[in-house]
Design an enzyme around this catalytic site. Structure first.
Site: not given
Ligand code: NI
Length: 152
Positions: A47, A52, A89-90, A131-132, A135
């Site tokens: 995701g 991000q 998480c990226l 989660h997304e 963000h």
């Molecule tokens: Ni993340």
């Protein structure tokens, strides 16, 4: 399409601010969603949220099986149950969090034609959507984690 740089500093302001609603699904928004998809594919994640890549718009991509679902202005419409989710998480390479997430979630959003739709998700996928969406409100999984594991 283009692969964008993913912000990997949890203190970066873009990761910590509330993103703005998208009021018109225009060419720029569609291009951004394409770039986000390519960026996510390239990074091999599940995701990605627009902040991000430094864009404070309410846009997320979530990988479901082999497909990438694009959501504009996503909201958590309904949630139920609880699961213990193990997440990466990226934007936080090498860090994993143990987080309480809903077991079941219904997400409402606009699609790429600007039409509202809802999607139901359970377990990993429910956690991924939440989660997304977090963000978009400047919330990282480390903020909610009951345990943080680093390394690897
Ligand atoms: Ni993340």
């Amino acid at each position: 399409m283009a692969v964008r740089d993913i912000i990997m500093d949890p203190a970066d302001k873009a990761l910590r601010r509330k993103a703005e609603s998208v009021d018109r699904v225009d060419k720029n928004v569609l291009k951004l969603l394409e770039d986000m998809t390519e960026t996510l594919q390239n990074a091999g994640g599940n995701g990605l949220a627009a902040p991000q890549i430094g864009v404070l718009s309410r846009l997320i991509i979530v990988k479901k099986e082999m497909k990438y679902i694009k959501l504009i202005n996503p909201v958590l419409v309904k949630s139920a149950g609880e699961q213990i989710s193990f997440e990466g998480c990226l934007s936080l390479p090498g860090i994993y969090g143990v987080i309480r997430r809903p077991e079941f979630a219904v997400i409402g959003a606009l699609d790429t034609e600007g039409k509202p739709f809802e999607i139901k998700a359970v377990r990993h996928l429910a956690a991924a959507f939440v989660h997304e969406i977090d963000h978009l409100d400047g919330i990282l999984m480390i903020d909610k984690a009951v345990r943080i594991i680093s390394g690897g």
